[in-house]
Design an enzyme around this catalytic site. Structure first.
Site, PDB file in Angstrom:
ATOM      1  CG  ASN A  25      38.289  32.513  44.228  1.00  0.00           C
ATOM      2  OD1 ASN A  25      39.588  32.255  44.001  1.00  0.00           O
ATOM      3  ND2 ASN A  25      37.498  31.595  43.700  1.00  0.00           N
ATOM      4  CG  ASP A  35      36.091  32.504  38.794  1.00  0.00           C
ATOM      5  OD1 ASP A  35      36.464  32.579  37.676  1.00  0.00           O
ATOM      6  OD2 ASP A  35      36.516  32.301  40.095  1.00  0.00           O
TER       7      ASP A  35
HETATM    8  P1  ADP Z   1      30.389  36.443  43.460  1.00  0.00           P
HETATM    9  O1  ADP Z   1      31.319  35.111  44.107  1.00  0.00           O
HETATM   10  O2  ADP Z   1      31.093  37.693  43.185  1.00  0.00           O
HETATM   11  O3  ADP Z   1      29.121  36.626  44.293  1.00  0.00           O
HETATM   12  P2  ADP Z   1      28.929  34.930  41.836  1.00  0.00           P
HETATM   13  O4  ADP Z   1      29.427  33.989  40.473  1.00  0.00           O
HETATM   14  O5  ADP Z   1      28.509  33.962  42.480  1.00  0.00           O
HETATM   15  O6  ADP Z   1      30.057  35.872  42.239  1.00  0.00           O
HETATM   16  O7  ADP Z   1      27.735  35.811  41.608  1.00  0.00           O
HETATM   17  C1  ADP Z   1      28.044  37.288  40.897  1.00  0.00           C
HETATM   18  C2  ADP Z   1      26.841  37.467  39.784  1.00  0.00           C
HETATM   19  O8  ADP Z   1      27.159  36.755  38.545  1.00  0.00           O
HETATM   20  C3  ADP Z   1      25.521  36.886  40.317  1.00  0.00           C
HETATM   21  O9  ADP Z   1      24.373  37.732  39.963  1.00  0.00           O
HETATM   22  C4  ADP Z   1      25.239  35.522  39.245  1.00  0.00           C
HETATM   23  O10 ADP Z   1      23.893  35.335  39.131  1.00  0.00           O
HETATM   24  C5  ADP Z   1      25.980  36.062  38.145  1.00  0.00           C
HETATM   25  N1  ADP Z   1      26.134  35.004  37.169  1.00  0.00           N
HETATM   26  C6  ADP Z   1      26.335  33.391  37.303  1.00  0.00           C
HETATM   27  N2  ADP Z   1      26.600  33.150  36.120  1.00  0.00           N
HETATM   28  C7  ADP Z   1      26.928  33.804  35.220  1.00  0.00           C
HETATM   29  C8  ADP Z   1      27.069  34.173  33.790  1.00  0.00           C
HETATM   30  N3  ADP Z   1      27.266  32.956  32.962  1.00  0.00           N
HETATM   31  N4  ADP Z   1      27.063  35.248  33.047  1.00  0.00           N
HETATM   32  C9  ADP Z   1      26.578  36.321  33.878  1.00  0.00           C
HETATM   33  N5  ADP Z   1      26.430  36.634  35.163  1.00  0.00           N
HETATM   34  C10 ADP Z   1      26.551  35.199  35.940  1.00  0.00           C
END
Ligand code: ADP
Length: 167
Positions: A25, A35
Site C-alpha cells: 500500500n 504484504d
Molecule cells: P491487494 O491489496 O493488492 O489486493 P492482497 O495481498 O490482498 O493485495 O492480494 C493480492 C493477491 O496476493 C491475492 O491473489 C492474494 O490471494 C495473494 N496472496 C496473499 N498472500 C500471498 C502469498 N503469501 N503469496 C502469494 N500471493 C499471496
C-alpha cells in the site's frame, strides 16, 4: 506463451528468485495479504528500510533488500484500489508491472515473481487484472530478453486457473 513466463501456485515468500514483487500500500509500512506475509518472512529490517522511503504513489514501485527472504530483493508495487474501473485503475495496474520490470532491468535482476497485484483486498476483478498482467509482461519481455524468468505466483486455485486460461 514465451518460455520465460511460468505460473506457480503457492507462497511467494518461499520462491528462490532474484526479486519478489510485493502488492504494497502507499504507506509502504506493511498491511494484510501478501504484504503482511512478505514482512513476516523478511523480518523487521524490511520495515526499517521501508520507513526511510516515505511512501510510494499508486502505480510506482520501490526497491528494497529481501533480508531473511530467499529472494535478494523486494520490489514494492502499489496497485490501485478498484473503484469501478473508470478512475485509471487499468493504467495504474499496468504501470505497476512495467515499473517493476524496468526496476529489475536497472538492478540486473534476472528472475522475478509477481503476486496478483490488487486482486485481493484492493478488489480489482481477477480476469481483468490478469489480462493486464500478462499483456504487460509479454510486451516487456519482447523488448528485454535479459530477463530469464517471470513467475506469476498464484496463492489459490482460482487465481492459477485464470492465469492458465489467460496465458
Ligand atoms: P491487494 O491489496 O493488492 O489486493 P492482497 O495481498 O490482498 O493485495 O492480494 C493480492 C493477491 O496476493 C491475492 O491473489 C492474494 O490471494 C495473494 N496472496 C496473499 N498472500 C500471498 C502469498 N503469501 N503469496 C502469494 N500471493 C499471496
Amino acid at each position: 506463451m514465451p518460455e520465460q513466463i511460468k505460473i506457480v501456485e503457492g507462497d511467494i515468500t518461499e520462491l528462490e528468485v532474484d526479486a519478489i514483487v510485493n502488492a504494497a500500500n502507499s504507506s509502504l509500512l506493511g498491511g494484510g495479504g501478501v504484504d503482511g506475509a512478505i514482512h513476516r518472512a523478511a523480518g523487521p529490517k524490511l520495515l526499517d528500510e521501508c520507513r526511510k522511503l516515505g511512501g510510494c504513489p499508486t502505480g510506482e514501485v520501490r526497491l528494497t533488500k529481501g533480508y531473511d527472504l530467499p529472494a535478494k530483493y523486494v520490489i514494492h508495487a502499489v496497485g490501485p484500489v478498484w473503484d469501478g474501473g473508470g478512475h485509471g485503475e487499468d493504467e495504474s495496474l499496468a504501470n505497476c508491472y512495467r515499473n517493476a520490470l524496468q526496476t529489475a532491468i536497472d538492478h540486473k535482476i534476472h528472475s522475478i515473481a509477481f503476486p496478483a497485484i490488487s486482486t485481493g483486498i484492493y478488489g480489482f476483478p481477477l480476469k481483468r487484472a490478469t489480462e493486464i498482467a500478462v499483456r504487460e509482461v509479454r510486451e516487456f519481455l519482447d523488448k528485454h530478453p535479459q530477463i530469464d524468468e517471470v513467475l506469476f505466483c498464484c496463492f489459490d486455485d482460482r487465481t492459477a486457473r485464470v492465469y492458465e486460461e489467460t496465458l
